[in-house]
Design a protein around this motif. Structure first.
Motif, PDB file in Angstrom:
ATOM      1  N   GLU A  21      -3.808  10.133  -3.342  1.00 41.10           N
ATOM      2  CA  GLU A  21      -4.689   8.998  -3.650  1.00 41.10           C
ATOM      3  C   GLU A  21      -4.010   8.037  -4.621  1.00 41.10           C
ATOM      4  N   ALA A  22      -3.320   8.581  -5.630  1.00 36.58           N
ATOM      5  CA  ALA A  22      -2.618   7.738  -6.602  1.00 36.58           C
ATOM      6  C   ALA A  22      -1.503   6.946  -5.920  1.00 36.58           C
ATOM      7  N   ALA A  23      -0.780   7.591  -5.001  1.00 36.88           N
ATOM      8  CA  ALA A  23       0.293   6.906  -4.271  1.00 36.88           C
ATOM      9  C   ALA A  23      -0.286   5.779  -3.415  1.00 36.88           C
ATOM     10  N   GLU A  24      -1.386   6.046  -2.737  1.00 40.30           N
ATOM     11  CA  GLU A  24      -2.027   5.011  -1.920  1.00 40.30           C
ATOM     12  C   GLU A  24      -2.494   3.846  -2.784  1.00 40.30           C
ATOM     13  N   HIS A  25      -3.031   4.148  -3.959  1.00 42.91           N
ATOM     14  CA  HIS A  25      -3.465   3.089  -4.866  1.00 42.91           C
ATOM     15  C   HIS A  25      -2.270   2.247  -5.315  1.00 42.91           C
ATOM     16  N   SER A  26      -1.159   2.889  -5.659  1.00 50.29           N
ATOM     17  CA  SER A  26       0.040   2.166  -6.093  1.00 50.29           C
ATOM     18  C   SER A  26       0.565   1.247  -4.996  1.00 50.29           C
ATOM     19  N   VAL A  27       0.570   1.738  -3.766  1.00 47.46           N
ATOM     20  CA  VAL A  27       1.038   0.915  -2.646  1.00 47.46           C
ATOM     21  C   VAL A  27       0.076  -0.238  -2.403  1.00 47.46           C
ATOM     22  N   ALA A  28      -1.224   0.023  -2.493  1.00 51.29           N
ATOM     23  CA  ALA A  28      -2.217  -1.048  -2.320  1.00 51.29           C
ATOM     24  C   ALA A  28      -2.020  -2.133  -3.382  1.00 51.29           C
ATOM     25  N   LYS A  66       3.779   7.536   1.936  1.00 51.43           N
ATOM     26  CA  LYS A  66       4.439   8.826   1.748  1.00 51.43           C
ATOM     27  C   LYS A  66       4.950   8.930   0.326  1.00 51.43           C
ATOM     28  N   LYS A  67       4.709  10.065  -0.316  1.00 55.42           N
ATOM     29  CA  LYS A  67       5.164  10.313  -1.669  1.00 55.42           C
ATOM     30  C   LYS A  67       6.042  11.550  -1.672  1.00 55.42           C
ATOM     31  N   SER A  68       7.155  11.462  -2.387  1.00 56.72           N
ATOM     32  CA  SER A  68       8.039  12.611  -2.537  1.00 56.72           C
ATOM     33  C   SER A  68       8.916  12.389  -3.765  1.00 56.72           C
ATOM     34  N   LEU A 111       6.540   3.817   0.391  1.00 62.26           N
ATOM     35  CA  LEU A 111       7.163   5.005  -0.189  1.00 62.26           C
ATOM     36  C   LEU A 111       6.933   5.025  -1.693  1.00 62.26           C
ATOM     37  N   VAL A 112       6.633   6.201  -2.228  1.00 64.30           N
ATOM     38  CA  VAL A 112       6.437   6.369  -3.663  1.00 64.30           C
ATOM     39  C   VAL A 112       7.293   7.541  -4.104  1.00 64.30           C
ATOM     40  N   ASP A 113       8.121   7.319  -5.151  1.00 60.77           N
ATOM     41  CA  ASP A 113       8.987   8.403  -5.626  1.00 60.77           C
ATOM     42  C   ASP A 113       8.327   9.157  -6.778  1.00 60.77           C
ATOM     43  N   VAL A 118       7.439   2.166  -6.253  1.00 65.54           N
ATOM     44  CA  VAL A 118       6.996   1.892  -4.880  1.00 65.54           C
ATOM     45  C   VAL A 118       8.057   1.091  -4.152  1.00 65.54           C
ATOM     46  N   ARG A 119       8.305   1.469  -2.912  1.00 73.74           N
ATOM     47  CA  ARG A 119       9.174   0.697  -2.020  1.00 73.74           C
ATOM     48  C   ARG A 119       8.437   0.518  -0.698  1.00 73.74           C
TER      49      ARG A 119
END
Length: 128
Positions: A21-28, A66-68, A111-113, A118-119
């Motif tokens: 959810e945090a990764a999706e928020h960052s990308v948004a 995608k987060k990794s 993409l979130v590292d 974010v990329r």
């Protein structure tokens, strides 16, 4: 012993869910900074779920997040099967748009590292 294992698994699942959810928020937020409007988050159709849908002018952008640990590891987690599912779900989504299947679309990957950077990979499914 089983109860401890179940609690550990539940905790790990909850942590993964919250990280997603945090990764999706960052990308948004990255799309928002680019002037795109969020149309939907975790949109679900009969073909599956799309993490993020944004409007970039007259183009609807379907985004898989995608987060990794690294961008490369995150990108490697996007499979052809997922791309096909997202494309099918996108067709369901645009059926509700005024121009239907003629709607301008793009498929990106966000993409979130491990540090939260974010990329955005625009038109990520274009080569498939």
């Amino acid at each position: 012993m089983q109860a401890t294992s179940d609690r550990t698994r539940q905790h790990r699942g909850r942590c993964n869910h919250l990280a997603g959810e945090a990764a999706e928020h960052s990308v948004a937020m990255a799309y928002d900074r680019r002037g795109c409007a969020t149309a939907a988050r975790r949109w679900r159709g009969q073909s599956g779920e799309i993490d993020l849908i944004v409007r970039d002018g007259d183009t609807i952008v379907f985004v898989e997040v995608k987060k990794s640990r690294s961008f490369a590891q995150a990108a490697a987690r996007v499979t052809r099967r997922q791309a096909d599912r997202i494309c099918r779900a996108a067709m369901e989504y645009v059926a509700g748009e005024p121009t239907g299947q003629l709607t301008r679309m793009r498929f990106d990957v966000g993409l979130v590292d491990s540090v939260g950077a974010v990329r955005i990979v625009p038109n990520a499914f274009g080569g498939w």
